[in-house]
Structure formats: C-alpha cells, structure tokens
Design a protein around this motif. Structure first.
Motif, mmCIF file in Angstrom:
data_model
loop_
_atom_site.group_PDB
_atom_site.id
_atom_site.type_symbol
_atom_site.label_atom_id
_atom_site.label_comp_id
_atom_site.label_asym_id
_atom_site.label_seq_id
_atom_site.Cartn_x
_atom_site.Cartn_y
_atom_site.Cartn_z
ATOM 1 N N GLN A 482 0.832 -1.207 0.000
ATOM 2 C CA GLN A 482 0.000 0.000 0.000
ATOM 3 C C GLN A 482 0.870 1.262 0.000
ATOM 4 N N GLN A 483 1.901 1.253 0.834
ATOM 5 C CA GLN A 483 2.775 2.422 0.929
ATOM 6 C C GLN A 483 3.545 2.653 -0.372
ATOM 7 N N LEU A 484 3.993 1.570 -1.000
ATOM 8 C CA LEU A 484 4.700 1.695 -2.277
ATOM 9 C C LEU A 484 3.790 2.311 -3.335
ATOM 10 N N GLN A 485 2.555 1.833 -3.372
ATOM 11 C CA GLN A 485 1.594 2.381 -4.340
ATOM 12 C C GLN A 485 1.347 3.868 -4.067
ATOM 13 N N VAL A 501 7.466 -3.613 -8.418
ATOM 14 C CA VAL A 501 7.355 -4.912 -7.728
ATOM 15 C C VAL A 501 7.309 -5.986 -8.819
ATOM 16 N N THR A 502 8.425 -6.679 -8.980
ATOM 17 C CA THR A 502 8.568 -7.654 -10.062
ATOM 18 C C THR A 502 8.187 -9.056 -9.618
ATOM 19 N N GLY A 503 8.286 -9.329 -8.315
ATOM 20 C CA GLY A 503 7.940 -10.658 -7.816
ATOM 21 C C GLY A 503 7.278 -10.591 -6.454
ATOM 22 N N LEU A 504 6.305 -11.481 -6.233
ATOM 23 C CA LEU A 504 5.609 -11.592 -4.952
ATOM 24 C C LEU A 504 5.496 -13.062 -4.585
ATOM 25 N N ALA A 505 5.666 -13.349 -3.303
ATOM 26 C CA ALA A 505 5.483 -14.727 -2.842
ATOM 27 C C ALA A 505 4.950 -14.707 -1.418
#
Length: 814
Positions: A482-485, A501-505
C-alpha cells in the motif's frame, strides 16, 4: 549528386517499396540520385539456407526456392500494372531458374564453396533491384538499372572481398559521366573481381556499396534508410529507454558499428570519411524523423558518451608464462599465427608485467585459434616457459563509445562502478589511447543487464528502475505494498526512482512479472500464481538477472532467511523484516555482512529492532564515528509493553494478549513475544552490531510465562493462560505494591546480555513508556551517564512496513 540506400526491411514488401518510391519522389531534384537497394528482407538468409540444405543432401531446398520465387512474383504483381508485368516476371523466373540450377549442382556435388556462396546470395539483390527499378518506371519515375558488378571491382577473396579503390572509382565515374537518367538503381552487397566473378562485400554490405558510390561521385550526402530513426544510444530491443543519437562523429559511428550497432555496416564510414561526406541514418517508416547525422565533428550534447554497444559470441584466450617476460617476439609470433589461420582478433589486452597476453576472437574460431597457437609455442609449452592456451567461452563485449571521454576524468570508474554494484564481473578490459572506446568483456548471460545498467548510468537523467521482489504478503507485507503504491509519484518526482514490484510470494503462491505487478490487482494475481517454493523463487530472481534488484523478506520464516546468502552473492540487496538471519548463528550473520560488502550490495535489517525506529542506524552511526558502547538498556517488545501497560488485573491477562494479537502487535504465535524469544533476538542483534560475538544461548532469559503455557497450539495456549490468571495477577500486584510498573527489559553490558520482567520505579527512564512504545538507552563513551535515547512506536504493521520501505530506499543507493 546524392546517394540513398534502402535496407532489406525498407524493401521487404510491395507496400514498403511504394514507401521508398514516395520518399525518393520527395527528394528528387536537379541532381542525379543513386538508389542502392538490398534484397527483400530475409531473402539472403533464405538463399544461404537453400544452399546449405542442398549441400547436405536435403531435397527440401527445392521448396525453399519455390517460396523465394513466389515471394518475388507476388511482389511484382502487387507493384506493377498487369500490362507491364510480362518482362519483369520473365526476368524473375529466369533468375530463379539460375538459382535452382546452382542449387542442383550443389546438391550433386555436396559442396557449397565460398565462391558458389557469393554467386548464390547475389541473386537476392539482383532480383530486388530490377523489380524496384521497374516499379519506379511504372510509377512514372524514370530510372535506370545498373549492375553493381560492372561498377565495383574487388579481389577474388570470396565471402570477404576487398575493393580495388582505383579501378572502382574510374568505373563509377565513367558510368556516371555517360548516364543520361537522373535516377539510377543499383543492387547493393555485390561486386565482381577482375575476372568478372561475382563477389560480395560482407553481410550488410549494401551500406558499403552506397558509401563507395558516394565517395566516387563526390556526393553531397549519403542517406541510409532503415527501420529505425537513426543510431541509438543502445539496442532498443534490450533497452526500452534507448533514444536516437542526433549527431555523431565518423569515428564514434565506426566504433559503435564495429561493436554491434547493426544499423550501420562497419566498413561504410571509411570511403565517406576521406571525402567528408555527411551520412544521415533515416527511418523509411517515419521519414520525417530527423534521424542521425554522421559527420566530421558531432554536435556537443554535454555527455561524454555517445552510445553503448555490444558484440556477442566472443571467446577469450590467454597466453601466459614466466618465459614471456622480457623476451621480444612473443606478440609477433602470436598474431602471425592467428593471421596465417585467418582468425580475426577483436580485442587485445596485455599487462605491463608481460606475463600474459589476452586476446578476444569470435567464439566460432576459438578451437582453431587454440590449435594454431599451441602449435606455434609447442617448444615453449614443452619446457614450461609458456602454459597451454587458457580458453574462456560464452562471453560478450560491452563498449562505451564517445569522443569526449578523454576530457572527462572518471568515466572508466563510473562504468566499472556501475557494473560492480550490479554484480557484473568484468573478465577483460581494453581502452585505446584515443580514449574513444572502453571495452569490457563480460559473461554473455550478463550482457543485457550490463547494457541496461550503463545506459541508466550515462543516459537516463530521469528515473532509476528498481526491481523489487517481496516474500510475505501478510499484515506487514500488504501494508508495504500500500505504501509503495501511495508513494510512486513522490518517489519518481523527488528521488527519481521507479520501484517496480517484479515478484511476490507468500506461503502458498508466487508470481513474477517482468513489467511489474499491478498494485491494484496483486491479491488476485497472486491467488492465480504458481505454487510457492522459496528456492524456485530465488532461482527465478537470479535467473532474471535484473539490474538494481532488491529482495524484501516480510516473513518470519527460517527457510526464507536461509536464502539471503545466495541473493547477496548475485549482488541482490536484501532488506529483512525477518529477524531469523541476523539472530541465527554468528557465523551466518557475519557471512551475510561480508557478502554484502564483497558483492557491492546491502543487507539491511533496521526493522529487526524497534520496527521503524532508527535503533540500528543510530547504533551504526555511533560505532562508525568511533564511539564505544558501554551498556544498553531497552524495552524492545512493543507487544509486551502493550500487554503490561493494559493489564491491571481487572481483565484477564489472556484477554489483554488476545487484544494485542487482534491489533496486530504480536507474532502469529504470541508465545514468541511472551516467552522473551523475540526480545532475546533483538538484544542479540544490538550486541552484535556493537561488535560483540554473541550467540543466542549466551543470553540469559528470566521468563515470566509458566512452562505449562508453552505446550500445545495457540488455542491451548490461551486456555492455559486463563487457568494461570492468578500467577499473572500476583506479578501485577507485587509491582503495584512497590509503586512500580512491570516492564520486560533487555540489558547488554560487558559482553553479557539478559532479558526479563522487572519492576520499574517512577524515577527510571523506562517508566514513562506507554502503549506499544519501545525505548533503547545507549550508554557510551560519549554518553556515559545521560544516555542517548531512541523512543517511539515499536510495533504495528504500518510502522514496521514504513521501516522496511525506508531500508528499500537506502538499498537503491547501492
């Protein structure tokens, strides 16, 4: 006189040829115009493939030839009115029959010599140029066709013919002086030797044909029309932000073309350079774009670098040995052996010790090179004065090109610093005394990353691209997203950062998206991702090999903490909310710190202690400035501080803990907080950052939690706490009777650390601590009696995420 050259893509279809006619019409004037054309795009490869299939006994060459013929016949039918097609269709059929006859001979002999190859591929330009000449005439533009083989004379070195400049200049001038037409169409790429045998000028040789014609006729300009709007600062297929170079010198253009800028054939510059004829690179599909002008002196643009280019499929070999030192003739013998074997040398570097010579050649030549050099130095190798040739493959050259580098100190340092920060190892370096080109040999797997890194470093004054990979999307992880957005625009405007944000896990699923994961859709995207596997996730990160890559661990997982070393070794900075790694064995903690230093990246874990409070940063500043830590006293658990600030013996201890968990102040299993384990980890990290080599087992924990509460699952834990309520009430009553508060305190002094519940009187610095606050008191050589105090909210998803965010921004500077 003007000379225009149109490449294979520019004449690749009937529609494209119509564009060419339109462009020429606009440019036609009183002066004569020579149009040099390539084969229809892809034809040369198709002809070569046909010959190779025939030589290999594969009769499918006949089908390939049928495709070639049909393509040209179709082009004629689309370009030329029906009543004018007969003669040109007959020409196409005749030349295609000639090609078939040659291929039949190749098939029977099983041989595809260099001489036959030149003859074979010449038909691409022979057919296209005559079709295009007919198209001009049918469009009402009178054009003559002239066979380049009657104009350009070469030696008989098939496949790599050299131009006889004097004979060629005379033949061209004689023709132009007698030519009545103002427009002449000439096939590029092909020429003939003194015996009228067909030769070629090398792949891309149509540019060279045009340059020879321009120089021989003293043309005012040479225009090379292609499918891009000029020479680019880098390959646009690899660098999305590459841009056109408006102006470039002959020497710079020559360097870029030699090092892989395919928009210009390398020998093209030499003929026009002698006559100072400007060369303009233009886009057939965007004819009004300014393009690139190549001339004696390029317009200044304030940047010492004009462009970045690369050459792939390179191999290095090194001739080494103590017997070479001070002995004349080694270099001569080495390069003579290579020359006699017709092996082209691309790069040379030799140390001042004369102990070794490193040479770069095409990868296809490396085995031949090793054989001839080992044979040349057979005696020296036998007596161990020289070692057998050392060979390295799967390499590429990345080159920075710019006339102004020599007047800009630090360019090399900037180049190699940028590569080093991104974990790109340089195998060899070459720079001439002209300082026009700095070449670095890197692994082929790193070349795309290297070009992007250098382009960002030297050309992109806008935003730095950050590739962020996040493990963990729970309370803290989702808040971070949320903060990045929320901060995207601010980061771009004020810090010139684009955090993608290229990867999420998470524990169940993982996704990778090279273009960035949409902040508004990440939950749905992640839900539809593949099954989570941290090892696979890390392998993808390493395999992608992105520049400016950062890994953020928002979990509490042992498994995730164990992959940090692999990431740091690939120059991927690690930002850890997870305390496991920094509080694991001292050996692993030290290894991670050392890896980050060795591989020019960062290992940051500010949120391990005090959430977003600048506890570790302050401690690091004290240590770096030469201060010495004498003692640390701290309340390091926002959870425990919240619990003991709210527990008054009126509502059960279990209910207060439950409230803390519901408000996001505890670990999923609150026993990690209440047992003191979490505080032990934090004081251990502070002790280590103070320079102490402590392990977890060296810390004394005076636990207040009954042993029975440590058994079973979380549900059983809460049930047992309710049963143990008298125990907790007794602890509270004892503190209240002493006019004190209960605080779970961590202390470090003289190499010893202890954590436990204490009675804190109103006079103590730890007394006035409310809610979920943390406080750390640093007693140092500079703050011996009045401590340096860091105090504030030490728990909560929002503040913890903000601390991680701050570390990510710090990591972008690596």
């Amino acid at each position: 006189m003007q000379v225009l050259k149109f490449g294979g893509t520019s004449v690749g279809s009937a529609d494209n040829i119509k564009r060419v006619i339109s462009i020429v019409k606009e440019k036609s004037g009183k002066d004569k115009t020579i149009i040099v054309v390539s084969a229809l795009g892809g034809t040369t490869d198709a002809l070569l493939n046909s010959g190779l299939m025939a030589a290999g006994g594969n009769e499918q060459y006949k089908e390939e030839l049928q495709h070639i013929e049909q393509r040209h016949l179709d082009t004629v039918k689309l370009l030329i009115p029906v009543q004018q097609q007969s003669s040109i269709l007959s020409m196409v059929k005749k030349l295609c029959n000639d090609i078939e006859d040659i291929c039949n001979g190749i098939f029977l002999l099983g041989e595809f010599s260099a001489r036959t190859r030149d003859r074979m591929v010449s038909y691409g330009e022979l057919i296209s140029s005559q079709v295009i000449a007919a198209a001009f005439n049918s469009a009402g533009v009178t054009a003559a066709w002239k066979d380049a083989r009657t104009l350009i004379q070469t030696n008989a070195n098939f496949g790599n013919a050299m131009v006889n400049v004097a004979a060629t200049r005379k033949q061209i001038k004689d023709y132009i002086s007698t030519c009545k037409e103002s427009l002449v169409i000439v096939p590029g790429f092909i020429a003939a030797d003194a015996n009228n045998e067909t030769t070629t000028l090398g792949r891309g040789g149509s540019d060279y044909t045009a340059a020879i014609l321009a120089a021989a006729t003293d043309a005012a300009t040479l225009e090379i029309w292609t499918d891009v709007s000029g020479m680019m600062t880098a390959d646009p297929r690899w660098v999305s932000s590459a841009r056109v170079i408006p102006s470039i010198s002959y020497q710079e253009a020559m360097e870029l073309s030699h090092f892989g800028a395919k928009v210009l054939y390398p020998p093209t510059i030499q003929p026009v350079l002698r006559k100072a004829i400007p060369v303009v690179i233009k886009n057939t599909f965007a004819p009004h774009d300014a393009g690139t002008i190549i001339q004696q002196k390029a317009a200044a643009n304030g940047n010492p670098i004009r462009g970045i280019s690369s050459v792939s499929n390179i191999a290095l070999f090194s001739l080494e040995g103590s017997g070479m030192v001070g002995v004349p003739g080694f270099s001569r013998r080495l390069f003579e052996a290579l020359s006699e074997a017709q092996i082209n040398v691309i790069l040379i570097t030799q140390g001042s010790s004369e102990h070794s010579i490193c040479v770069g050649v095409e990868a296809a030549s490396i085995h031949k090179a090793k054989a001839v050099v080992d044979a040349e130095f057979e005696h020296e190798i036998a007596v161990e004065k020289v070692q057998p040739l050392l060979v390295e493959t799967e390499l590429s050259i990345v080159a920075l090109v710019g006339e102004k580098m020599k007047s800009h100190p630090g360019t090399s340092g900037k180049m190699f610093g940028a590569l080093g920060r991104n974990g790109i190892n340089v195998r060899a370096i070459a720079q001439g005394s002209s300082e026009r080109n700095i070449s670095a040999v890197v692994a082929t797997k790193d070349v795309r990353k290297a070009i992007n890194v250098l382009h960002e470093e030297f050309f992109e004054t806008t935003n730095k691209q950050i590739h962020l990979f996040i493990a963990g999307t729970g309370n803290v992880g989702s808040k971070l997203l949320q903060q990045l957005q929320q901060q995207q625009e601010w980061l771009a405007k004020h810090l010139r950062l684009n955090v993608r944000v290229t990867g999420l896990a998470n524990s169940r699923k993982m996704i990778i998206d090279d273009k960035g994961i949409d902040f508004n859709q990440w939950p749905e995207k992640l839900q539809g991702g593949e099954e989570a596997d941290i090892e696979a996730f890390v392998n993808i990160i390493i395999g992608k090999n992105f520049r400016n890559a950062i890994f953020a661990d928002m979990t509490a997982s042992d498994a995730v903490a164990k992959v940090y070393d692999r990431l740091l070794q690939k120059s991927v900075s690690v930002v850890a909310c997870n305390k496991v790694a920094a509080s694991s064995s001292y050996a692993y903690y030290r290894e991670l710190k050392d890896l980050a230093r060795s591989y020019n990246c960062l290992y940051l874990f500010e949120t391990n202690v005090g959430a977003a409070l600048p506890v570790i940063g302050t401690l690091n500043d004290l240590m770096r400035s030469g201060d010495k830590i004498n003692r640390i006293e701290a309340v390091l658990s926002g959870t425990l501080n919240f619990v003991f600030n709210h527990y008054k013996g009126e509502v059960s201890f279990a209910k207060v803990v439950k409230q803390a968990q519901e408000e996001g102040y505890t670990e999923p299993d609150p026993r990690l907080d209440l047992s003191g384990t979490d505080v032990m980890r934090k004081i251990l990290i502070l002790a280590r950052e103070s320079g102490e080599q402590l392990e977890m087992e060296d810390i004394t924990c005076n636990s207040f939690l009954p042993e029975s509460c440590m058994h079973g699952d979380v549900k059983a834990f809460y049930k047992e706490m309710e049963r143990q309520e008298p125990h907790f009430k007794k602890l509270y009553d004892a503190a209240a009777a002493a006019n004190s508060k209960l605080k779970f305190v961590a202390k470090f002094e003289k190499g010893k650390a202890v954590v436990g519940l204490e009675h804190i009187s109103p006079q103590h610095d730890l007394y006035h601590l409310y809610g979920k606050d943390n406080v750390v008191l640093f007693y140092t050589a500079r703050y011996p009696s009045q401590p340096l105090v860091v105090k504030g909210a030490g728990a909560g998803a929002e503040v913890t995420a903000s601390g991680v965010f701050a570390d990510i921004i710090r990591a972008t500077a690596s």
